[in-house]
Design a protein around this motif. Sequence first.
Motif, mmCIF file in Angstrom:
data_model
loop_
_atom_site.group_PDB
_atom_site.id
_atom_site.type_symbol
_atom_site.label_atom_id
_atom_site.label_comp_id
_atom_site.label_asym_id
_atom_site.label_seq_id
_atom_site.Cartn_x
_atom_site.Cartn_y
_atom_site.Cartn_z
ATOM 1 N N ASP A 90 0.834 -1.210 0.000
ATOM 2 C CA ASP A 90 0.000 0.000 0.000
ATOM 3 C C ASP A 90 0.869 1.260 0.000
ATOM 4 O O ASP A 90 0.566 2.238 -0.680
ATOM 5 C CB ASP A 90 -0.913 0.035 1.240
ATOM 6 C CG ASP A 90 -2.127 -0.890 1.098
ATOM 7 O OD1 ASP A 90 -2.265 -1.535 0.039
ATOM 8 O OD2 ASP A 90 -2.925 -0.962 2.046
ATOM 9 N N LEU B 210 0.854 4.110 -2.837
ATOM 10 C CA LEU B 210 0.658 5.528 -2.531
ATOM 11 C C LEU B 210 1.825 6.358 -3.071
ATOM 12 O O LEU B 210 1.629 7.432 -3.654
ATOM 13 C CB LEU B 210 0.547 5.705 -1.009
ATOM 14 C CG LEU B 210 0.443 7.137 -0.502
ATOM 15 C CD1 LEU B 210 -0.879 7.769 -0.920
ATOM 16 C CD2 LEU B 210 0.600 7.199 1.019
ATOM 17 N N ALA C 70 -4.018 4.289 3.448
ATOM 18 C CA ALA C 70 -4.898 5.219 2.729
ATOM 19 C C ALA C 70 -5.484 6.256 3.681
ATOM 20 O O ALA C 70 -5.560 7.446 3.346
ATOM 21 C CB ALA C 70 -6.011 4.443 2.022
ATOM 22 N N ALA D 134 -2.839 8.759 4.610
ATOM 23 C CA ALA D 134 -2.578 9.674 3.496
ATOM 24 C C ALA D 134 -3.690 10.722 3.376
ATOM 25 O O ALA D 134 -3.435 11.904 3.138
ATOM 26 C CB ALA D 134 -2.467 8.882 2.198
ATOM 27 N N ILE E 223 -8.795 8.376 -0.880
ATOM 28 C CA ILE E 223 -7.858 7.395 -1.436
ATOM 29 C C ILE E 223 -8.299 5.980 -1.071
ATOM 30 O O ILE E 223 -8.739 5.733 0.043
ATOM 31 C CB ILE E 223 -6.424 7.599 -0.881
ATOM 32 C CG1 ILE E 223 -5.926 9.011 -1.167
ATOM 33 C CG2 ILE E 223 -5.456 6.583 -1.467
ATOM 34 C CD1 ILE E 223 -4.476 9.242 -0.780
ATOM 35 N N LEU F 75 -6.588 2.020 -1.411
ATOM 36 C CA LEU F 75 -5.405 1.258 -1.792
ATOM 37 C C LEU F 75 -5.665 -0.206 -1.464
ATOM 38 O O LEU F 75 -6.361 -0.514 -0.502
ATOM 39 C CB LEU F 75 -4.177 1.721 -0.994
ATOM 40 C CG LEU F 75 -3.765 3.180 -1.097
ATOM 41 C CD1 LEU F 75 -2.732 3.511 -0.020
ATOM 42 C CD2 LEU F 75 -3.218 3.503 -2.477
ATOM 43 N N MET G 190 -7.256 7.610 -6.322
ATOM 44 C CA MET G 190 -7.458 8.776 -5.467
ATOM 45 C C MET G 190 -8.168 9.878 -6.231
ATOM 46 O O MET G 190 -8.034 9.984 -7.456
ATOM 47 C CB MET G 190 -6.121 9.303 -4.911
ATOM 48 C CG MET G 190 -5.224 9.964 -5.930
ATOM 49 S SD MET G 190 -3.588 10.390 -5.226
ATOM 50 C CE MET G 190 -3.992 11.867 -4.307
#
Length: 316
Positions: free
Chosen positions: A59, A63, A160, A163, A177, A179, A196
């Motif tokens: 992941d 990202l 995610a 982020a 997002i 993932l 995303m």
Amino acid sequence: MSETPIVIKDPAFSRDNEVRPFAIEGMDVRGRAVRIGTVVDQILSAHDYPDPVARILGDLLTLTALLGSMMKFDGIVTMQTKSGGPVPMMVADYEMRADGVGRLRGYADIDETKYAAYGKNPSFHGLIGCKSGYLALTIDQGADMERYQGIVDLSGETIAEVARNYFMSSEQTPTEIRLRTDRDAVTGNWRAGGIMVQHLARGEEGKERILDRDTEEQWNRASVLMHSVKEEELLDPQLDLDNLLYRLFNEDGVRVFEAAHLAKGCRCDRARLLAVISQFSDDDVDHMTVDDKISVNCQFCNKTFDFAPEEARGTA
Ligand SMILES: [Zn+2]
């Protein structure tokens, strides 16, 4: 909208190991979708990580590919987690060179004792999301450009979510997002995918964000549509990214842009490693010598470089 949305539906244009930027017609929203096959499998398979750790690192790599491919110049985007948990550190980086290919690499540091204490299916929070943990993002665009660094707490239950928090807190950009990293049910090889969407400030970049009723409804719609993606769709080798985007956003129309291609890459280098070990004293060189050679392992790609003790001494 008088313009006809361009939707590329030919699967020949899409394949694994690419990031596809897109825009939804009539919305102040930009997005990116990513699918990684062999590249993530090679990176994760170079190590013997337990699957729960490999999933998080996958992941993080995904990202990093999403963010790295947003760079407008050649450079390196690094994402690093640090915590006091069983996985004290994870690193993923994306290097963009003049050939336009994004090179990915990454590794995870595992504290075996702490890891063993955590049962069979450790949670994200249990592994890396400890209280004092953080995720750092660094963007390095060469010697004459300023280095950018941003930091966010590892609060959340997925990379995610972390982020998403980062974009909200550090960049004030509403972001959603998703993932996903997992082994292919048939081959057992690792695959990763993600998507995303970000809410753009209306008008020029840097202007104040306008959040009126219209734009809020628009943003809500974009996030709901994005979140309607199924976990398995993110990884499905039979469903290329363009068809996935079409499936999610066809009611509004989706416009796709040139894809960024991904490759596995490492910057370890024999000459550079030799320069490092040549700095050591003869005593240290003796200590490092096992079976008449000095072995240095690259944490990222797990490649081992062997040096004769004379090589290390010769240049000191
Ligand atoms: Zn390497």
